[in-house]
Design a protein around this motif. Structure first.
Motif, PDB file in Angstrom:
ATOM      1  N   THR A 139     -12.502   4.833  -1.493  1.00 24.92           N
ATOM      2  CA  THR A 139     -11.375   4.396  -0.652  1.00 24.92           C
ATOM      3  C   THR A 139     -10.519   5.532  -0.280  1.00 24.92           C
ATOM      4  O   THR A 139     -10.351   6.462  -0.734  1.00 24.92           O
ATOM      5  CB  THR A 139     -10.587   3.093  -1.472  1.00 24.92           C
ATOM      6  OG1 THR A 139      -9.859   3.673  -2.628  1.00 24.92           O
ATOM      7  CG2 THR A 139     -11.588   2.027  -1.741  1.00 24.92           C
ATOM      8  N   GLY A 140      -9.927   5.018   0.969  1.00 20.68           N
ATOM      9  CA  GLY A 140      -8.723   6.102   1.336  1.00 20.68           C
ATOM     10  C   GLY A 140      -9.366   7.410   2.111  1.00 20.68           C
ATOM     11  O   GLY A 140     -10.167   7.285   2.971  1.00 20.68           O
TER      12      GLY A 140
ATOM     13  N   HIS B 222      -8.117   4.122   6.286  1.00 19.79           N
ATOM     14  CA  HIS B 222      -7.678   4.400   5.122  1.00 19.79           C
ATOM     15  C   HIS B 222      -6.878   3.182   4.453  1.00 19.79           C
ATOM     16  O   HIS B 222      -7.032   2.934   3.304  1.00 19.79           O
ATOM     17  CB  HIS B 222      -6.794   5.578   5.122  1.00 19.79           C
ATOM     18  CG  HIS B 222      -6.181   6.246   4.066  1.00 19.79           C
ATOM     19  ND1 HIS B 222      -6.190   7.685   3.820  1.00 19.79           N
ATOM     20  CD2 HIS B 222      -5.883   5.715   2.835  1.00 19.79           C
ATOM     21  CE1 HIS B 222      -5.720   7.854   2.832  1.00 19.79           C
ATOM     22  NE2 HIS B 222      -5.513   6.750   2.221  1.00 19.79           N
TER      23      HIS B 222
ATOM     24  N   VAL C 287       0.718  -1.285  -0.088  1.00 23.31           N
ATOM     25  CA  VAL C 287       0.016   0.060  -0.202  1.00 23.31           C
ATOM     26  C   VAL C 287       0.858   1.228   0.099  1.00 23.31           C
ATOM     27  O   VAL C 287       0.684   2.077  -0.825  1.00 23.31           O
ATOM     28  CB  VAL C 287      -1.081   0.078   1.111  1.00 23.31           C
ATOM     29  CG1 VAL C 287      -1.667   1.281   1.178  1.00 23.31           C
ATOM     30  CG2 VAL C 287      -1.792  -1.299   1.211  1.00 23.31           C
TER      31      VAL C 287
ATOM     32  N   ASP D 130      -6.867   4.260  -7.891  1.00 24.53           N
ATOM     33  CA  ASP D 130      -8.127   4.427  -7.433  1.00 24.53           C
ATOM     34  C   ASP D 130      -9.184   4.237  -8.443  1.00 24.53           C
ATOM     35  O   ASP D 130     -10.337   3.465  -8.151  1.00 24.53           O
ATOM     36  CB  ASP D 130      -8.309   5.696  -6.722  1.00 24.53           C
ATOM     37  CG  ASP D 130      -7.656   5.993  -5.552  1.00 24.53           C
ATOM     38  OD1 ASP D 130      -7.597   4.963  -4.383  1.00 24.53           O
ATOM     39  OD2 ASP D 130      -7.234   7.015  -5.261  1.00 24.53           O
TER      40      ASP D 130
ATOM     41  N   THR E 114     -15.918   5.036   3.372  1.00 25.97           N
ATOM     42  CA  THR E 114     -14.653   5.615   2.740  1.00 25.97           C
ATOM     43  C   THR E 114     -13.633   5.129   3.995  1.00 25.97           C
ATOM     44  O   THR E 114     -13.949   4.497   4.806  1.00 25.97           O
ATOM     45  CB  THR E 114     -14.425   7.128   2.525  1.00 25.97           C
ATOM     46  OG1 THR E 114     -13.181   7.344   1.933  1.00 25.97           O
ATOM     47  CG2 THR E 114     -14.765   8.006   3.604  1.00 25.97           C
TER      48      THR E 114
ATOM     49  N   HIS F   1       0.484   2.105  -3.823  1.00 28.46           N
ATOM     50  CA  HIS F   1      -0.507   3.219  -4.196  1.00 28.46           C
ATOM     51  C   HIS F   1      -0.143   4.467  -3.560  1.00 28.46           C
ATOM     52  O   HIS F   1      -0.209   5.722  -4.022  1.00 28.46           O
ATOM     53  CB  HIS F   1      -1.718   2.709  -3.280  1.00 28.46           C
ATOM     54  CG  HIS F   1      -2.746   3.789  -3.336  1.00 28.46           C
ATOM     55  ND1 HIS F   1      -3.030   4.223  -4.665  1.00 28.46           N
ATOM     56  CD2 HIS F   1      -3.818   4.326  -2.673  1.00 28.46           C
ATOM     57  CE1 HIS F   1      -4.447   5.052  -4.409  1.00 28.46           C
ATOM     58  NE2 HIS F   1      -4.622   5.237  -3.202  1.00 28.46           N
TER      59      HIS F   1
ATOM     60  N   ASN G  99      -8.526   0.483  -6.818  1.00 32.29           N
ATOM     61  CA  ASN G  99      -8.846   0.493  -5.109  1.00 32.29           C
ATOM     62  C   ASN G  99     -10.542   0.334  -5.211  1.00 32.29           C
ATOM     63  O   ASN G  99     -10.835  -0.476  -4.214  1.00 32.29           O
ATOM     64  CB  ASN G  99      -8.292   1.616  -4.560  1.00 32.29           C
ATOM     65  CG  ASN G  99      -6.956   1.147  -3.996  1.00 32.29           C
ATOM     66  OD1 ASN G  99      -6.540   0.293  -3.802  1.00 32.29           O
ATOM     67  ND2 ASN G  99      -6.194   2.469  -4.291  1.00 32.29           N
ATOM     68  N   ASN G 100     -11.305   1.225  -5.674  1.00 37.37           N
ATOM     69  CA  ASN G 100     -12.684   1.189  -5.844  1.00 37.37           C
ATOM     70  C   ASN G 100     -13.382   0.025  -6.106  1.00 37.37           C
ATOM     71  O   ASN G 100     -14.258  -0.457  -5.595  1.00 37.37           O
ATOM     72  CB  ASN G 100     -13.241   2.623  -6.342  1.00 37.37           C
ATOM     73  CG  ASN G 100     -12.963   3.747  -5.536  1.00 37.37           C
ATOM     74  OD1 ASN G 100     -13.270   3.603  -4.219  1.00 37.37           O
ATOM     75  ND2 ASN G 100     -12.836   4.679  -5.970  1.00 37.37           N
TER      76      ASN G 100
ATOM     77  N   HIS H 276      -1.370   6.669  -7.613  1.00 37.67           N
ATOM     78  CA  HIS H 276      -2.124   7.325  -6.808  1.00 37.67           C
ATOM     79  C   HIS H 276      -3.771   7.307  -7.344  1.00 37.67           C
ATOM     80  O   HIS H 276      -4.497   6.278  -7.325  1.00 37.67           O
ATOM     81  CB  HIS H 276      -1.664   8.542  -6.212  1.00 37.67           C
ATOM     82  CG  HIS H 276      -2.880   9.137  -4.729  1.00 37.67           C
ATOM     83  ND1 HIS H 276      -3.291  10.390  -5.018  1.00 37.67           N
ATOM     84  CD2 HIS H 276      -2.873   8.472  -3.777  1.00 37.67           C
ATOM     85  CE1 HIS H 276      -3.931  10.373  -3.913  1.00 37.67           C
ATOM     86  NE2 HIS H 276      -3.534   9.319  -3.133  1.00 37.67           N
TER      87      HIS H 276
ATOM     88  N   THR I  72      -9.097  -0.014   3.466  1.00 32.96           N
ATOM     89  CA  THR I  72      -9.851   0.012   2.024  1.00 32.96           C
ATOM     90  C   THR I  72      -9.096  -0.011   0.944  1.00 32.96           C
ATOM     91  O   THR I  72      -9.786   0.071  -0.269  1.00 32.96           O
ATOM     92  CB  THR I  72     -10.789   1.620   2.038  1.00 32.96           C
ATOM     93  OG1 THR I  72     -10.128   2.488   2.332  1.00 32.96           O
ATOM     94  CG2 THR I  72     -11.732   1.516   3.197  1.00 32.96           C
ATOM     95  N   GLU I  73      -7.799   0.463   1.154  1.00 30.40           N
ATOM     96  CA  GLU I  73      -6.878   0.566  -0.150  1.00 30.40           C
ATOM     97  C   GLU I  73      -5.760  -0.449  -0.170  1.00 30.40           C
ATOM     98  O   GLU I  73      -4.556  -0.188  -0.604  1.00 30.40           O
ATOM     99  CB  GLU I  73      -6.273   1.834  -0.031  1.00 30.40           C
ATOM    100  CG  GLU I  73      -7.302   2.981  -0.236  1.00 30.40           C
ATOM    101  CD  GLU I  73      -6.452   4.476  -0.639  1.00 30.40           C
ATOM    102  OE1 GLU I  73      -7.270   5.169  -1.368  1.00 30.40           O
ATOM    103  OE2 GLU I  73      -5.594   4.869  -0.094  1.00 30.40           O
TER     104      GLU I  73
END
Length: 249
Positions: A174-175, A217, A43, A102, A194, A64, A109-110, A98, A220-221
């Motif tokens: 996310t994040g 954070h 991550v 996402d 989130t 990420h 990530n989402n 980054h 979720t990521e």
């Protein structure tokens, strides 16, 4: 085996990195050896991850959260020196993506967070269309929904209840996307998920009736980078290892 520049070009093209307005550089952030045979994903480019990747014999790390962000102190001292020193000593490449990570509809990530929760992205919302919106197969009470989220992530979310409506339309980003809550409300969500919460979101939830779940954070990521790295490893015949550095935030 793949050359580091070919790997960067593929990743940037796949993620459409150049179309995003981001907070730091996407792509190769630290140059290491030319040929990549083993890829470690994680991550955040923390010292712990860098050390673990070096011990695992990685040629490259894909994360990420990279090392360089807009507005940060540009000096190579303290923690920055320590991280760079370890990367350079091990001759490891560091790739960071980054917002492009996402947003990707499959490896992002989402998308991957939705997969973990059993949700598909039906449409997007918010700035740069980073937010995701989906529908539960069957409406659920907020308590049961929050319990299911906690079970999937391995940690209980912080829940700010709305008006008690059944949860059907789920929005997530996310994040640190608490600033997307108002856009999620406007998009017709019953609940927004989130990683983090700030002071205003509690009031928005109470006043609009839309519930808010802060799920962590890191929690979720931690799905996008390994999914993307696994895809890349299969495409180029690389060895891949995901190293998850625990983070309660």
């Amino acid at each position: 085996m793949v050359h580091r520049d070919e790997l960067e070009a593929y990743l940037k093209g796949l993620l459409e990195a150049d179309r995003f307005r981001d907070y730091g550089p996407n792509g190769l952030q630290v140059e290491g050896r030319p040929e990549v045979r083993k890829l470690v994903s994680g991550v955040t480019a923390s010292r712990a991850l860098i050390d673990a990747a070096a011990e695992a014999g990685a040629d490259a790390i894909l994360v990420h959260h990279g090392l360089f962000w807009r507005g940060q102190d540009g000096r190579v001292v303290g923690w920055m020196k320590q991280r760079l020193q370890r990367l350079l000593a091990a001759d490891m490449n560091l790739y960071a993506f980054h917002l492009p990570l996402d947003a990707h509809p499959q490896w992002g990530n989402n998308a991957q967070f939705g997969r973990v929760l059993g949700l598909e992205i039906e449409r997007r919302f918010g700035e740069q269309e980073l937010g995701a919106l989906g529908t539960l197969r069957e409406p659920a009470g907020l308590g049961a929904f929050a319990q299911a989220v906690g079970a999937a992530l391995g940690r209980a979310p912080l829940v700010v209840e709305g008006d008690g409506r059944p949860v059907r339309r789920v929005a997530w980003c996310t994040g640190g996307a608490q600033g997307y809550f108002e856009a999620a409300i406007a998009a017709g969500a019953d609940v927004f998920l989130t990683g983090e919460i700030s002071e205003p979101q509690t009031h928005y939830a109470r006043e609009t009736g839309v519930a808010f779940l802060a799920c962590g954070h890191h929690a979720t990521e931690r799905y996008g980078a390994p999914a993307l790295a696994a895809h890349v490893a299969e495409r180029f015949g690389l060895e891949h290892e995901f190293i998850d550095i625990d983070n309660p935030a």
